[in-house]
Scaffold this active site. Structure first.
Site, PDB file in Angstrom:
ATOM      1  N   CYS A  96     -17.346  13.850  15.909  1.00  0.00           N
ATOM      2  CA  CYS A  96     -17.339  13.796  17.374  1.00  0.00           C
ATOM      3  C   CYS A  96     -16.193  14.682  17.819  1.00  0.00           C
ATOM      4  O   CYS A  96     -15.122  14.690  17.185  1.00  0.00           O
ATOM      5  CB  CYS A  96     -17.142  12.359  17.864  1.00  0.00           C
ATOM      6  SG  CYS A  96     -16.792  12.198  19.642  1.00  0.00           S
ATOM      7  N   CYS A 119     -20.178  18.841  22.674  1.00  0.00           N
ATOM      8  CA  CYS A 119     -20.399  17.410  22.483  1.00  0.00           C
ATOM      9  C   CYS A 119     -21.534  17.237  21.491  1.00  0.00           C
ATOM     10  O   CYS A 119     -22.625  17.806  21.698  1.00  0.00           O
ATOM     11  CB  CYS A 119     -20.765  16.762  23.818  1.00  0.00           C
ATOM     12  SG  CYS A 119     -21.276  15.038  23.714  1.00  0.00           S
TER      13      CYS A 119
END
Length: 259
Positions: free
Chosen positions: A189, A75
């Site tokens: 992302c 992440c």
């Protein structure tokens, strides 16, 4: 440490499955434990202290409950907020973070103009700003915070995903291969690679899409090799855990990993 132990991978939701996909391709003999913190998602729109605390708690759980031999923070937002804390607290544990692929993009772009789509948490972090500053002589970066896109991908809401991809690519001008145009797009992302087909449809075949899965997988291999922790003969099993809806995670794994 036992080389037969699994590698822990965590994300705020299903986006980290794009990293897990690359890890399984690079390390087919390794076993993995994937944790989706969907009960506290999305990280990208929460404060740094919250994300740091969640990251530290998840790492402890993976160590105590699953005896992991390495940790991949799959992440961007959690990496920016907490990877340095994780490395300081667990000095014996190989820890790999992710970051938007600005370096590969800077080496690929011909027009020297790159767009970066990411969460606000990632784009506002000191870690990201330092990375961007280090590459200013190599390329111009147009930054686009993509509120809601990770959540739409998480919910598998196709129409909303397409609408947001269209909106955020229109926020920068212009894509193409002519001088001054943006010829490279960083999917900053871990959720966004699952919308890659939509981006290709919107932008055409000449714009390069860059993501982070393969570099992360190669770095994980290097760290494990350095500590003699590679397991070339394991089963390649994956165990899934989540703070959210287990059914949603199973559906996402079936769709994107064929598991």
């Amino acid at each position: 440490m036992d080389r037969d132990r699994p590698i822990g991978v965590f994300d705020s939701g299903v986006g980290g499955l794009s990293i897990l996909r690359a890890l399984r391709a690079e390390l087919p003999g390794e076993d993995f434990v994937y944790f989706s913190d969907a009960g506290h998602a999305p990280y990208g729109e929460k404060g740094e202290e919250f994300v740091s605390n969640r990251s530290l708690a998840i790492a402890v759980d993976l160590l105590e409950q699953h005896r992991i031999k390495g940790l991949v923070v799959a992440c961007n937002t959690a990496t920016a907020a907490a990877v340095h804390l994780l490395r300081a607290r667990h000095t014996h544990l190989p820890v790999v973070g992710v970051e938007p692929a600005l370096k590969p993009a800077a080496s690929l772009t011909k027009t020297r103009h790159v767009a970066v789509l990411a969460t606000r948490g990632t784009l506002s972090s000191a870690k990201f700003k330092a990375l961007q500053d280090s590459l200013r002589e190599h390329a111009q970066f147009s930054l686009v915070p993509c509120d809601g896109l990770a959540a739409a991908i998480e919910a598998d809401d196709g129409p909303q995903v397409r609408a947001l991809c269209l909106r955020y690519t229109r926020d920068v001008c212009c894509f193409g291969t002519k001088p001054g145009e943006i010829d490279t797009l960083v999917l900053g992302c871990t959720h966004y690679p699952f919308a890659a087909e939509v981006f290709r449809e919107l932008l055409g075949p000449d714009v390069q899409l860059v993501e982070t899965g393969e570099p992360v997988a190669r770095q994980t291999r290097r760290l494990l090799e350095g500590q003699a922790l590679l397991n070339p003969s394991g089963s390649g099993a994956v165990r899934f855990h989540t703070s959210g809806d287990p059914g949603a995670l199973r559906t996402a794994a079936a769709r994107w990993l064929s598991l």
